[in-house]
Design an enzyme around this catalytic site. Sequence first.
Site, PDB file in Angstrom:
ATOM      1  N   HIS A  40     -51.914 -50.229  31.119  1.00  0.00           N
ATOM      2  CA  HIS A  40     -51.233 -49.021  31.586  1.00  0.00           C
ATOM      3  C   HIS A  40     -52.192 -48.220  32.464  1.00  0.00           C
ATOM      4  CE1 HIS A  40     -49.206 -50.291  27.911  1.00  0.00           C
ATOM      5  NE2 HIS A  40     -48.139 -49.627  28.306  1.00  0.00           N
ATOM      6  N   HIS A  80     -51.691 -45.839  24.807  1.00  0.00           N
ATOM      7  CA  HIS A  80     -51.548 -46.824  25.886  1.00  0.00           C
ATOM      8  C   HIS A  80     -52.426 -46.450  27.082  1.00  0.00           C
ATOM      9  CE1 HIS A  80     -48.453 -43.711  26.681  1.00  0.00           C
ATOM     10  NE2 HIS A  80     -48.766 -43.915  27.952  1.00  0.00           N
ATOM     11  N   GLY A 128     -51.691 -45.565  19.255  1.00  0.00           N
ATOM     12  CA  GLY A 128     -50.803 -46.522  19.905  1.00  0.00           C
ATOM     13  C   GLY A 128     -49.377 -46.127  19.619  1.00  0.00           C
ATOM     14  N   PRO A 129     -48.932 -46.190  18.346  1.00  0.00           N
ATOM     15  CA  PRO A 129     -47.611 -45.651  18.019  1.00  0.00           C
ATOM     16  C   PRO A 129     -47.584 -44.156  18.353  1.00  0.00           C
ATOM     17  CG  PRO A 129     -48.435 -47.029  16.232  1.00  0.00           C
ATOM     18  CD  PRO A 129     -49.576 -46.819  17.175  1.00  0.00           C
ATOM     19  N   ASN A 199     -46.343 -35.616  32.900  1.00  0.00           N
ATOM     20  CA  ASN A 199     -46.121 -36.329  34.162  1.00  0.00           C
ATOM     21  C   ASN A 199     -44.665 -36.736  34.367  1.00  0.00           C
ATOM     22  OD1 ASN A 199     -45.671 -38.909  32.877  1.00  0.00           O
ATOM     23  ND2 ASN A 199     -47.885 -39.209  32.725  1.00  0.00           N
ATOM     24  N   ILE A 201     -42.807 -39.120  33.261  1.00  0.00           N
ATOM     25  CA  ILE A 201     -42.469 -40.536  33.415  1.00  0.00           C
ATOM     26  C   ILE A 201     -42.699 -41.267  32.097  1.00  0.00           C
ATOM     27  CG2 ILE A 201     -43.082 -42.709  34.562  1.00  0.00           C
ATOM     28  CD1 ILE A 201     -41.670 -40.848  36.427  1.00  0.00           C
ATOM     29  N   HIS A 275     -46.588 -47.211  35.255  1.00  0.00           N
ATOM     30  CA  HIS A 275     -46.785 -46.828  33.855  1.00  0.00           C
ATOM     31  C   HIS A 275     -47.428 -47.940  33.049  1.00  0.00           C
ATOM     32  CE1 HIS A 275     -45.742 -46.287  29.602  1.00  0.00           C
ATOM     33  NE2 HIS A 275     -45.691 -44.995  29.843  1.00  0.00           N
ATOM     34  N   ARG A 372     -45.817 -40.561 -13.828  1.00  0.00           N
ATOM     35  CA  ARG A 372     -46.139 -39.496 -12.865  1.00  0.00           C
ATOM     36  C   ARG A 372     -46.955 -38.396 -13.545  1.00  0.00           C
ATOM     37  NH1 ARG A 372     -40.617 -35.841 -12.131  1.00  0.00           N
ATOM     38  NH2 ARG A 372     -39.998 -35.931 -14.327  1.00  0.00           N
ATOM     39  N   PHE A 445     -38.908 -42.438  -0.047  1.00  0.00           N
ATOM     40  CA  PHE A 445     -39.206 -41.715   1.179  1.00  0.00           C
ATOM     41  C   PHE A 445     -40.514 -42.173   1.820  1.00  0.00           C
ATOM     42  CE2 PHE A 445     -36.647 -38.191  -0.988  1.00  0.00           C
ATOM     43  CZ  PHE A 445     -35.458 -38.735  -0.522  1.00  0.00           C
ATOM     44  N   HIS A 481     -31.745 -42.334  -3.263  1.00  0.00           N
ATOM     45  CA  HIS A 481     -33.041 -41.972  -3.835  1.00  0.00           C
ATOM     46  C   HIS A 481     -33.621 -43.074  -4.721  1.00  0.00           C
ATOM     47  CE1 HIS A 481     -32.034 -38.096  -2.285  1.00  0.00           C
ATOM     48  NE2 HIS A 481     -33.051 -37.482  -2.861  1.00  0.00           N
ATOM     49  N   ARG A 527     -40.540 -41.888 -13.076  1.00  0.00           N
ATOM     50  CA  ARG A 527     -40.010 -40.607 -13.511  1.00  0.00           C
ATOM     51  C   ARG A 527     -39.787 -40.617 -15.025  1.00  0.00           C
ATOM     52  NH1 ARG A 527     -33.817 -38.569 -12.667  1.00  0.00           N
ATOM     53  NH2 ARG A 527     -34.082 -36.384 -13.244  1.00  0.00           N
TER      54      ARG A 527
END
Length: 676
Positions: A40, A80, A128-129, A199, A201, A275, A372, A445, A481, A527
């Site tokens: 890039h 990138h 990266g991500p 930019n 783009i 790009h 927990r 989650f 859940h 739980r």
Amino acid sequence: MAPPFFVASAAGNDMSTRTARANAIRALAMDAVQAANSGHPGAPMGLADIAEVLWREVLRHNPADPRWPDRDRLVLSNGHSSMLLYAALHLSGYDLSLDALKAFRQLHAPTAGHPEVGECPGVETTTGPLGQGFANAVGMALAEARLADAFNRPGHTVVDHRTWVIAGDGCLMEGISHEAASLAGTLGLGKLICLYDQNGISIDGRVDGWFREDVAARFEAYGWRVIRDVDGHDAAAVRAALDDAVSRRDRPTLVVCRTVIGFGSPAKAGTHDVHGSPLGAAEIAATRANLDWPYGPFEIPDAIYRDWDGRPRGAALQADWQQRFAAYRAAHPALAAEFERRMRGELPAGWAEPIRHLAAAAQAEPAPLDTRRSSQHCIAAVAEGVPELFGGSADLTWSNYTRWVDAPDARYQSFGVREFGMTAITNGMLLHGGFRPFAGTFLVFMEYARNAVRLAALMKIPNIFVYTHDSVAVGEDGPTHQPVEQLTNLRTTPGLMTWRPCDTVESAVAWELAVAASGPSALVFTRQKTAAQVRDAATFEAIRRGGYVLVREPGRLDAVIIATGSEVELAVAAAAALSAEGLGVRVVSMPCAELFNAQDADWRDAVLPPGVRARVAVEAGHPDYWYRFVGLDGAVVGIDRFGMSAPGPVVMRELGMTVDNVVAAVRRVVARAGGR
């Protein structure tokens, strides 16, 4: 006038010299991407003028010592654009050779396609991500602020640096940027500065077809200071904006930099064509002429190297800090030693004694408890021995039980409903140094945070992820859940240790080994209450192997039941029923399958004898993972469908998680194996 923490450049500041120095980045970016035939070049070419000002005059860093504790942290969130970072590091004098740039994106080169921490000096995190680097930077700024509160004393400021992050349109489209920016504004992280490369783009073209929001107004709503409409190709304007950004510490700052992607390319500047693809030989030649850059590929004049060299300035900055730290050590020797230990990443001597005492006490007086809550007791014990432990939860503190008794606000953060942001922020805290963080949410989650968990494993950093409500036994909240496939997801992540303990003792071992680990760990808790298992001394110690014989067969070994978490008690009950029928059944508790697989063959074969093909695995989750242990002749009592809304015990029975089903499965595999 520049603030006193700036060091003036020895080279001139005339625009032609600045332009030549910026063009060195553009040329290296073009050449490296062309040599790799991949990459890039556009963003590095557009950001080159900003980089020339930032690295040479504003950033507090020492290329000769990339680990200097009080250096500014700089994160390239739009990873990138990696050639911008590699070129600036090379030109500044980091241990990154021209040959490394020539090997851009090639096997075993430190110049990977996206920056990787630990592979290249000066790279603070793996990006990266898009958006995660931004959140990592928020974590670094949070770490700096909490360390400053803990260690600075009147007349002695030894923690005082900034976190810079370069982000593009793509980073700020990603939802994680909203999570992290919102929290940063709320916390008033005034030494966090984001340079927004506006930019316009992305890969698909001009972003105004899908991204028209007023980003500046959005960040002002978060509580950030915003410096708008900075011409990213006017070095004087850039310098003035950066001076303004560092002059205030009351809240984070967004500097909106307008740049032209692929700046200098006659045919491709300002388009998506530059790009993510090489310019091509003809366009590179035209760009060299347009930029008045007469040098060949990877050719940088000595004068430009001299002007870019950041080592003299960096040495002066670090020497000044070391002098101040020496005065701090003289005035506060214990604090200075503690700061140095924490920044080295070393755990304190004897840190594990409280957690080991907890484990021994729980084994001596076993009592049923939801794991927990076992975890909460473990966190308190770890916190006693590890002052740098820092925890938080995504608005589930009193469901995850992540806040321990007497936890000070300085060591705990409620992250709000921001699972992804929280996970990436704690990654950033760990990368900054000085803290051993953990972050909590419900297991289901974890999916929101999945990519940040993956990056922790990729970076091999010992972040700890606490996941509770670990199965369909969650009950009435229903299938939204109730996790099913998440344990398999975690266990198949390279480098991640996933623990699902069955009681307080296994929970304590899991916490101790997670804190001591060199990579990340996921600790998964129930739980509902689980039965406390009875163990002798040898079995107690064997937990550290990840999988061990919890209940040994009374005589001949006919079958093995493997179980984790709350299902261990089902396995124990089933083994007792089968033993009454005359079958010799062993129960193997496997709280961490990855750790068990890392043991030597003698241990693995002693726990799971190869000649015993009658094996049943029991876990209230997707069954596929367990076939690697039970084989084609074995069986898995698991769940391969979504759950339902009902009380937890009812859901478990409805989905087949019962002692009777375990007993029936063992009988079937014994019959297939030709046993009794």
